[in-house]
Design a protein around this motif. Structure first.
Motif, PDB file in Angstrom:
ATOM      1  N   SER A 113     -13.881  37.748 -56.198  1.00 51.75           N
ATOM      2  CA  SER A 113     -13.037  38.849 -55.722  1.00 51.75           C
ATOM      3  C   SER A 113     -12.785  39.924 -56.757  1.00 51.75           C
ATOM      4  O   SER A 113     -12.438  41.044 -56.405  1.00 51.75           O
ATOM      5  CB  SER A 113     -11.680  38.301 -55.275  1.00 51.75           C
ATOM      6  N   CYS A 126     -18.696  38.065 -63.181  1.00 49.64           N
ATOM      7  CA  CYS A 126     -18.730  38.601 -61.821  1.00 49.64           C
ATOM      8  C   CYS A 126     -19.999  39.425 -61.601  1.00 49.64           C
ATOM      9  O   CYS A 126     -20.702  39.255 -60.593  1.00 49.64           O
ATOM     10  CB  CYS A 126     -17.477  39.441 -61.578  1.00 49.64           C
ATOM     11  N   PHE A 159     -19.022  45.714 -55.712  1.00 47.87           N
ATOM     12  CA  PHE A 159     -17.909  45.654 -54.763  1.00 47.87           C
ATOM     13  C   PHE A 159     -18.146  46.588 -53.584  1.00 47.87           C
ATOM     14  O   PHE A 159     -17.841  46.242 -52.442  1.00 47.87           O
ATOM     15  CB  PHE A 159     -16.576  45.970 -55.448  1.00 47.87           C
ATOM     16  N   THR A 177     -10.200  42.480 -53.568  1.00 53.36           N
ATOM     17  CA  THR A 177     -11.502  43.076 -53.866  1.00 53.36           C
ATOM     18  C   THR A 177     -11.393  44.604 -53.861  1.00 53.36           C
ATOM     19  O   THR A 177     -11.939  45.278 -54.742  1.00 53.36           O
ATOM     20  CB  THR A 177     -12.566  42.588 -52.867  1.00 53.36           C
TER      21      THR A 177
END
Length: 188
Positions: A113, A126, A159, A177
């Motif tokens: 997230s 990430c 994202f 997010t």
């Protein structure tokens, strides 16, 4: 006591299908490259990458029980089950594998997230998850290109890709997010 790197690899790889382990190896490779490029600790990046999907193939009921029974982020239970494994993975990295480094734990926790105020290691793990060499989805090359410019640009592209996909499928978007994406834009 924490397991050795080899012990972690053995324990984690046994919990997932070969295809997911290949993905994990790609994340390990990408995380170390990104860490070296952007000044994060490559050893911590490697350990977080090894463990990032440790709970990915746990039964949903077991993940839910871990979240409920250990006072973890209950809000996750109201969102896509794909988000749960990161919270559970962070917990079991500490409980079952002896990882005590909060940077590593957080990088595991936030790899799906993101979060407002992501640390350098959070960003590395990430982004590595998005761009590892085995990833093949529409837009991944653009994310890889942006990752060469900066961690923030790479993550914003990642994202954006996730949010666009969820919008096109009329699915709920986890609010963190969106907040993570916005925070990265503000950082630039």
């Amino acid at each position: 006591m924490a397991l050795s790197r080899e012990g972690l690899i053995e324990a984690v790889s046994a919990q997932m299908p070969a295809k997911r382990w290949k993905h994990t190896q790609g994340v390990m490779e990408s995380a170390v490259v990104l860490a070296e490029k952007y000044g994060a600790d490559p050893v911590k990046a490697d350990i977080a990458a090894i463990l990032h999907d440790v709970a990915k193939y746990w039964p949903v009921a077991e993940m839910e029980a871990v979240i409920r029974d250990n006072g973890l982020n209950i809000e996750l239970l109201h969102h896509d089950k794909q988000l749960w494994h990161s919270e559970v993975g962070a917990f079991v990295a500490e409980r079952d594998y002896g990882v005590s480094d909060s940077e590593i734990i957080n990088a595991i926790r936030w790899h799906t997230s993101g979060r407002v105020g992501m640390s350098l290691l959070d960003k590395v793990v990430c982004l590595a998850d998005y761009i590892e060499p085995g990833r093949d989805f529409p837009g991944v090359e653009y994310i890889r290109e942006q990752a060469q410019r900066s961690l923030e640009e790479g993550l914003i592209a990642g994202f954006d890709s996730t949010i666009s996909l969820l919008l096109s499928q009329r699915r709920v978007i986890y609010p963190l997010t969106v907040l993570s994406r916005n925070d990265l834009i503000v950082q630039l």
